[in-house]
Write a protein that holds these residues in place. Structure first.
Motif, mmCIF file in Angstrom:
data_model
loop_
_atom_site.group_PDB
_atom_site.id
_atom_site.type_symbol
_atom_site.label_atom_id
_atom_site.label_comp_id
_atom_site.label_asym_id
_atom_site.label_seq_id
_atom_site.Cartn_x
_atom_site.Cartn_y
_atom_site.Cartn_z
ATOM 1 N N LEU A 1 0.824 -1.204 0.000
ATOM 2 C CA LEU A 1 0.000 0.000 0.000
ATOM 3 C C LEU A 1 0.863 1.261 0.000
ATOM 4 C CD1 LEU A 1 -2.665 -1.224 2.558
ATOM 5 C CD2 LEU A 1 -3.148 -0.561 0.184
ATOM 6 N N TRP A 2 1.924 1.276 0.813
ATOM 7 C CA TRP A 2 2.796 2.451 0.854
ATOM 8 C C TRP A 2 3.484 2.681 -0.484
ATOM 9 C CZ3 TRP A 2 5.672 2.231 6.236
ATOM 10 C CH2 TRP A 2 4.780 2.666 7.233
ATOM 11 N N ARG A 3 3.917 1.606 -1.117
ATOM 12 C CA ARG A 3 4.580 1.751 -2.415
ATOM 13 C C ARG A 3 3.618 2.305 -3.461
ATOM 14 N NH1 ARG A 3 8.275 -3.779 -2.343
ATOM 15 N NH2 ARG A 3 10.276 -2.734 -1.911
ATOM 16 N N ALA A 4 2.361 1.850 -3.420
ATOM 17 C CA ALA A 4 1.367 2.364 -4.374
ATOM 18 C C ALA A 4 1.141 3.849 -4.162
ATOM 19 C CB ALA A 4 0.053 1.597 -4.229
ATOM 20 N N ALA A 5 1.009 4.264 -2.905
ATOM 21 C CA ALA A 5 0.795 5.684 -2.613
ATOM 22 C C ALA A 5 2.029 6.510 -2.955
ATOM 23 C CB ALA A 5 0.426 5.862 -1.144
ATOM 24 N N ALA A 6 3.214 5.963 -2.677
ATOM 25 C CA ALA A 6 4.448 6.677 -2.994
ATOM 26 C C ALA A 6 4.618 6.834 -4.499
ATOM 27 C CB ALA A 6 5.648 5.938 -2.399
ATOM 28 N N ALA A 7 4.267 5.789 -5.246
ATOM 29 C CA ALA A 7 4.368 5.862 -6.702
ATOM 30 C C ALA A 7 3.412 6.901 -7.276
ATOM 31 C CB ALA A 7 4.091 4.489 -7.314
ATOM 32 N N ALA A 8 2.273 7.089 -6.597
ATOM 33 C CA ALA A 8 1.308 8.104 -7.041
ATOM 34 C C ALA A 8 1.789 9.510 -6.724
ATOM 35 C CB ALA A 8 -0.046 7.852 -6.389
ATOM 36 N N GLY A 9 2.839 9.628 -5.881
ATOM 37 C CA GLY A 9 3.415 10.932 -5.603
ATOM 38 C C GLY A 9 3.114 11.497 -4.236
ATOM 39 N N LEU A 10 2.542 10.702 -3.323
ATOM 40 C CA LEU A 10 2.213 11.209 -1.994
ATOM 41 C C LEU A 10 3.489 11.320 -1.161
ATOM 42 C CD1 LEU A 10 -0.115 12.037 -0.084
ATOM 43 C CD2 LEU A 10 -0.144 9.671 0.722
ATOM 44 N N ALA A 11 3.825 12.537 -0.738
ATOM 45 C CA ALA A 11 5.088 12.781 -0.048
ATOM 46 C C ALA A 11 5.184 12.009 1.259
ATOM 47 C CB ALA A 11 5.259 14.279 0.209
ATOM 48 N N SER A 12 4.100 11.942 2.027
ATOM 49 C CA SER A 12 4.149 11.226 3.303
ATOM 50 C C SER A 12 4.377 9.731 3.084
ATOM 51 C CB SER A 12 2.866 11.469 4.101
ATOM 52 O OG SER A 12 1.726 11.196 3.325
ATOM 53 N N GLY B 1 14.658 12.070 -1.057
ATOM 54 C CA GLY B 1 14.770 13.172 -2.004
ATOM 55 C C GLY B 1 13.457 13.474 -2.699
ATOM 56 N N LYS B 2 12.718 12.413 -3.056
ATOM 57 C CA LYS B 2 11.418 12.626 -3.698
ATOM 58 C C LYS B 2 10.475 13.380 -2.764
ATOM 59 C CE LYS B 2 11.538 8.396 -6.553
ATOM 60 N NZ LYS B 2 11.341 8.990 -7.895
ATOM 61 N N ALA B 3 10.465 12.979 -1.482
ATOM 62 C CA ALA B 3 9.583 13.639 -0.516
ATOM 63 C C ALA B 3 10.048 15.056 -0.224
ATOM 64 C CB ALA B 3 9.521 12.825 0.777
ATOM 65 N N ALA B 4 11.358 15.250 -0.076
ATOM 66 C CA ALA B 4 11.894 16.580 0.221
ATOM 67 C C ALA B 4 11.600 17.562 -0.907
ATOM 68 C CB ALA B 4 13.396 16.495 0.476
ATOM 69 N N ARG B 5 11.669 17.092 -2.129
ATOM 70 C CA ARG B 5 11.400 17.993 -3.273
ATOM 71 C C ARG B 5 9.935 18.391 -3.356
ATOM 72 N NH1 ARG B 5 15.033 14.463 -5.655
ATOM 73 N NH2 ARG B 5 13.389 13.357 -6.789
ATOM 74 N N GLN B 6 9.089 17.717 -2.569
ATOM 75 C CA GLN B 6 7.683 18.126 -2.466
ATOM 76 C C GLN B 6 7.438 18.986 -1.232
ATOM 77 O OE1 GLN B 6 4.428 15.732 -3.980
ATOM 78 N NE2 GLN B 6 5.720 13.930 -3.692
ATOM 79 N N GLY B 7 8.517 19.300 -0.503
ATOM 80 C CA GLY B 7 8.374 20.157 0.663
ATOM 81 C C GLY B 7 8.144 19.414 1.958
ATOM 82 N N HIS B 8 8.404 18.092 2.008
ATOM 83 C CA HIS B 8 8.213 17.326 3.234
ATOM 84 C C HIS B 8 9.350 17.650 4.194
ATOM 85 C CE1 HIS B 8 7.714 13.987 6.016
ATOM 86 N NE2 HIS B 8 6.537 13.727 5.476
ATOM 87 N N LEU B 9 9.033 18.288 5.316
ATOM 88 C CA LEU B 9 10.040 18.820 6.215
ATOM 89 C C LEU B 9 10.910 17.735 6.819
ATOM 90 C CD1 LEU B 9 11.307 21.192 7.715
ATOM 91 C CD2 LEU B 9 9.483 21.001 9.426
ATOM 92 N N GLU B 10 10.304 16.640 7.313
ATOM 93 C CA GLU B 10 11.091 15.592 7.965
ATOM 94 C C GLU B 10 12.072 14.955 6.988
ATOM 95 O OE1 GLU B 10 10.544 11.624 10.783
ATOM 96 O OE2 GLU B 10 8.784 12.646 9.955
ATOM 97 N N ALA B 11 11.640 14.760 5.739
ATOM 98 C CA ALA B 11 12.544 14.205 4.728
ATOM 99 C C ALA B 11 13.708 15.150 4.470
ATOM 100 C CB ALA B 11 11.774 13.940 3.430
ATOM 101 N N ALA B 12 13.414 16.434 4.399
ATOM 102 C CA ALA B 12 14.471 17.417 4.180
ATOM 103 C C ALA B 12 15.465 17.419 5.335
ATOM 104 C CB ALA B 12 13.856 18.804 4.001
ATOM 105 N N LEU B 13 14.961 17.329 6.564
ATOM 106 C CA LEU B 13 15.842 17.324 7.731
ATOM 107 C C LEU B 13 16.708 16.072 7.760
ATOM 108 C CD1 LEU B 13 13.391 18.672 10.473
ATOM 109 C CD2 LEU B 13 15.316 19.898 9.421
#
Length: 412
Positions: A343-354, A382-394
């Motif tokens: 499920l997480w991979r499907a959502a991540a592939a769709a572009g959901l940063a979380s 990197g994919k999440a950070a480029r969408q503005g996900h703060l924890e990924a950026a940190l």
């Protein structure tokens, strides 16, 4: 606290002023207090590009109910979801230039003395059906009674619709309070947005069509003075001002005065039962926590979440994956690393940063049956950070250990 309040009842314009009940009571601090400051945006990473072209509109025949000079419609399509497009409507010249100028001028005159004063950024006109700012409400009342409410009632085919909440809000790039993350107006049967200074800033209101930041399209470039935007609760949207200051009037409407009094959201189940995937997700969330006037029922929540997830809704996929990662009676599903990861991979592939963050954390920690792989984790971070996900950026700036569910609910 508010010392005086008025219920906005579903009656005709003339009767509205004459029949509303005046209430005098001390009320709790505004529920909007936490929203007023706005947010800065994540910096230090090159964010994925957002399509800044104006939203495409099509004529919708004569304006519904005869209000405004023209009515336009735009379809909002999530490419990952197998459901009908959502519609949003734009009413030209619903308010006059004089009405807009009066609202903006009065709002600015009521500002707090400093940028740290919440009233510097927002002023609540109506809260839970009660008038909170008589001065601004009096200026809005003629347009509200004779055009805005009648239009919404005509568009929805429901004469009982009332205003539950209304505020004027400022987003200022210079004081770094220029953003509002993507969200659903879950407690609103419908929303009306009226820009008060269109054309004097860059960026502004956007519609997020799908899970990814790249699916955003900006609405504000199409606004003219006096225009009003109408959308239902299923439309994900947010604000990001990139230059200047944006002022807007926002009205959240309920299906009836009884729902306002009860804090109820009956439209969630109605639309979820009809098969609306976004309503299924929102109703499932309310059912899981017993919020928004919806009784708590974990099993029913899982059923609706699974229905939405099976139709490609990324937020439902991520939420359901979180439940499978934990398992147990409280989650309502058995623990399953395999189901969670799918499920997480499907959502991540769709572009959901979380979800991208959650997949990254699983690789980072070697969780969910995965071999620890820091390089692959950094790709997802990197994919999440480029969408503005703060924890990924940190984490990319200075890695630290995160539990496999650490993606949290940043986009929920």
């Amino acid at each position: 606290a508010m010392n005086a309040a008025l219920w906005l009842l579903p009656v005709g314009p003339a009767a509205l002023r004459a029949s509303i009940a005046v209430m005098t009571a001390d009320h709790a601090p505004s529920k909007f207090a936490a929203l007023m400051p706005g947010e800065d945006v994540v910096t230090g990473f090159e964010l994925d590009p957002v399509d800044v072209r104006p939203l495409e509109w099509q004529p919708h025949g004569s304006p519904c109910g005869g209000f405004g000079s023209a009515e336009l419609v735009s379809e909002i399509v999530d490419p990952a979801v197998s459901t009908a497009p959502r519609e949003i409507f734009l009413l030209r010249n619903l308010l006059s230039g004089d009405e807009i100028d009066a609202l903006l001028s009065r709002f600015q005159s009521l500002h707090g003395a400093t940028a740290h004063d919440p009233s510097h950024r927002a002023r609540v006109l109506v809260e839970d059906g009660r008038v909170a700012c008589p001065d601004l409400h009096a200026l809005l009342s003629p347009a509200l009674e004779t055009r805005i409410l009648p239009y919404v009632r005509a568009r929805l085919g429901d004469s009982r619709v009332v205003v539950a909440d209304a505020l004027i809000r400022a987003y200022r790039y210079d004081d770094r309070q220029q953003a509002l993350p993507p969200h659903f107006d879950v407690t609103a049967y419908a929303t009306v947005i009226v820009p008060l200074n269109p054309g004097s800033y860059k960026g502004g209101l956007y519609i997020q069509q799908g899970a990814s930041r790249t699916s955003r399209v900006f609405v504000d470039p199409t606004f003219q003075q006096g225009d009003a935007l109408f959308h239902r609760f299923q439309v994900m949207h947010g604000v990001e001002v990139t230059a200047g200051s944006r002022y807007s009037l926002v009205l959240w409407l309920s299906d009836c005065a009884e729902s306002v009094r009860a804090g109820a959201t009956p439209w969630l189940k109605v639309e979820a039962d009809r098969g609306d995937v976004y309503a299924q997700f929102l109703y499932a969330e309310a059912r899981r926590t017993g919020s928004h006037g919806v009784p708590k029922d974990v099993e029913d929540s899982i059923r609706f979440q699974a229905r939405a997830a099976s139709q490609g809704h990324a937020l439902s996929q991520h939420r359901l994956g979180m439940l499978y990662s934990m398992g147990g009676a409280e989650s309502g599903v058995p623990q399953s690393d395999e189901t969670c990861l799918r499920l997480w991979r499907a959502a991540a592939a769709a572009g959901l940063a979380s979800a991208q963050m959650s997949v990254a954390s699983a690789y980072w920690n070697g969780a969910l049956g995965l071999r620890r792989d820091r390089e692959r984790a950094r790709v997802w971070l990197g994919k999440a950070a480029r969408q503005g996900h703060l924890e990924a950026a940190l984490m990319l700036r200075g890695p630290r250990r995160t539990e496999h569910g650490g993606g949290g609910e940043g986009n929920l």
